[in-house]
Design an enzyme around this catalytic site. Sequence first.
Site: not given
Ligand code: DCP
Length: 698
Positions: A622, A634, A118, A15, A638
């Site tokens: 044991c 196991h 993803e 995404m 211990h």
């Molecule tokens: N995220 C987060 N901390 C980070 C990196 C990402 O919380 N250090 C979160 C926010 C992002 C989501 O995870 O929206 C997905 O990470 P991505 O690296 O895929 O980044 P984005 O989706 O935001 O952007 P891109 O279009 O580059 O994939």
Amino acid sequence: MNAEGDRRVIALIDMDCFYVQVEERENPNNKGKPACVVQYRKWKGGGIISVNYEARALGVTRQMRGDEAREKCPDCILYRVPERRGKADLTKYRDGGKEVIDVMCSFGVCVERASIDEAYIDMTMVIEQTLPGCTATAINVEELPNTHFVGWENETDDVKGVHGWLKALSKEDCNDNDWKLMLGAVLVEKIRAAIYEKTGFRCSAGIANNKMLAKLACGINKPNKQTVLPFTSVQDFFTTFPLKKVRNLGGKLGLTLREELLCTTMADITHIPEKILQERFDTKTGTWLYWYARGVDHDPVSSRRLPKSIGCNKNFTGLAALDSEEKISHWLEELCAEVSERLEKDRETNCRLAKLLTVTVRLEGDIRPYSYTRSIPLHSSYDKIRMAKSCLAVVMKENPCKQGNAKIPWVVTCLGVSASKFVDQLESSSRIDHFFAAKQSTILNPEKEKRVEEEPLHRKDGLYDLHADQEDEEFGMEEIDKIPTETNAVNIIEPEYHMAQISALSNEIFQENKEKASGASSPCLNRENNDSVKKTGFFASRSLKKCVPIHHSSEESIAQSSQVNPFNQTTFSVEEIFPDLNQVDMETLALLPPHLRRQVLQAIQSKQGNEGTAKFVVCDKCKEEFLKEEIEEHNDFHVAAELQREFSLQPSTSSSSFNNLEGAKVVKKSSKRPLKNQKNATKDTKRSRTIESFFGNS
Ligand code: DCP
């Protein structure tokens, strides 16, 4: 292994600026405006964790804080991650991710959810059905509006390479694989369009013959685009592609390749002979690397819609760092509360149970930060207090000051708790639990005979991201080597009273064997029945609870159950529990009461004949006999028993917070009580209380 054998059609769909898109869907009027998602408002406007492409165009990056983003771009909208229990609440992002997975699955492809935003898909089967009879003219360029072909772009009219690729397909020397990738690209266009239509989210994709290439391709053209990386283009592409951007080479392995073997690109690795790679790493890794650098990766896409782990972590930077047991305990309770809640929801929705709880800790260290992870068995009760207590016990045990390094400051800068090793709930509980429940209820409570109770971090850099508190799905703990670690082992230990139950179980078997050998007649029937209550933990306790009417006093209950021994009055076949003796689940085996467990072991032994005897080993400690596969686990028991003993011996200073925890006193008492006393009938009341507290009813 070779480069030709693998002709799958794999895509990675990721995404675009996912968290921002989720926020934009809630605020449609803001679409098209520069925006970021930030976490926490406390310092300089909070840390940015997602930036939309409008803001990126204006110079805003994830490395900035909210205030800096506003300096760069005064109109930039800052969405804040909701908070709960003092930490980020990622529920809506997680739910958004699930919606996307559902759309992918509706296309009949194999989907492996790889993170919150993803997933890998394997389209080979679907594509192979479409393949026969395909001709280049059958493909309409309009079906590929956002597709790029690496290596086929030219500087004039075909910057995406689509025309070039189609032309190549019409030539006689083109092969099935080239066709498959083209058809894969058409299908992924459709999937992405459906995702947009059903969820409103845009995404990008990479299409190739394997996961590594698909992932890599996905990042080449973003946002809202997809890229095909044909195998024939890989070699050229790798001549400049930095290896640290390649899946699996971001961590320690990549560091060694860069620093020791002076490789910066993937092509650099291809100059190193396989033998040298094998010598530096090991045979398997060396060979894998040799082919990996040539674009070969056989890692399968495993059908998985659910995350492999459920967890969360929190960073404590600067003054927020945790420097006392009380603070650590408080945060472990918060993290465990969240994990427990999500596990319960997961159990309801997905009918599965997590078996392992992993705590991850990053410490400031005296010279540089270091981290460790430790794992402990997880009980299906998902009791948050209990989980927090177990985690705290582990963290306390690892306190460097206690290990003689008094000078090292004990400052925790990140805590993570994650549950994993999921098993099918029905498989895990029905076979055994129903077995017990059915047998016991028949005898103890006939009128209830008919009642049968039945019982998926995203970002790989998440844990060590300076701003983000994250959920941990799939990869949360994988990238622990992102920062140099001094201690990075994963141990499985059991510091809790379940440990006492299991070691009691081992002792019991041992004791019984001795009694048998000496020919002593023991009141084994009653004792086994009583002891099964405490020793077999979860299953037996629950069975007892179900069968004993509530109004009975504890003594009555125990007395009643001790008068009848369902296991000895009813015969059963080992196959009822383990239909296939070649595939006995060791965790399940460990949960059985001693006599059943022994029967299973004997059945395996007799099934395997003489050959079978070699499969057993005797524990040094044991002296009990265990399956070879079982002995390591196991031994952990211990270690855990030792740990438990140490905790029991410690003055109450280090466990002051334990004592405030509900049920903790009962646990301590029960673990201190010698085994013999546990068997004593006069203690039955206490034992019953322990069982009730186990269910949170005390
Ligand atoms: N995220 C987060 N901390 C980070 C990196 C990402 O919380 N250090 C979160 C926010 C992002 C989501 O995870 O929206 C997905 O990470 P991505 O690296 O895929 O980044 P984005 O989706 O935001 O952007 P891109 O279009 O580059 O994939």
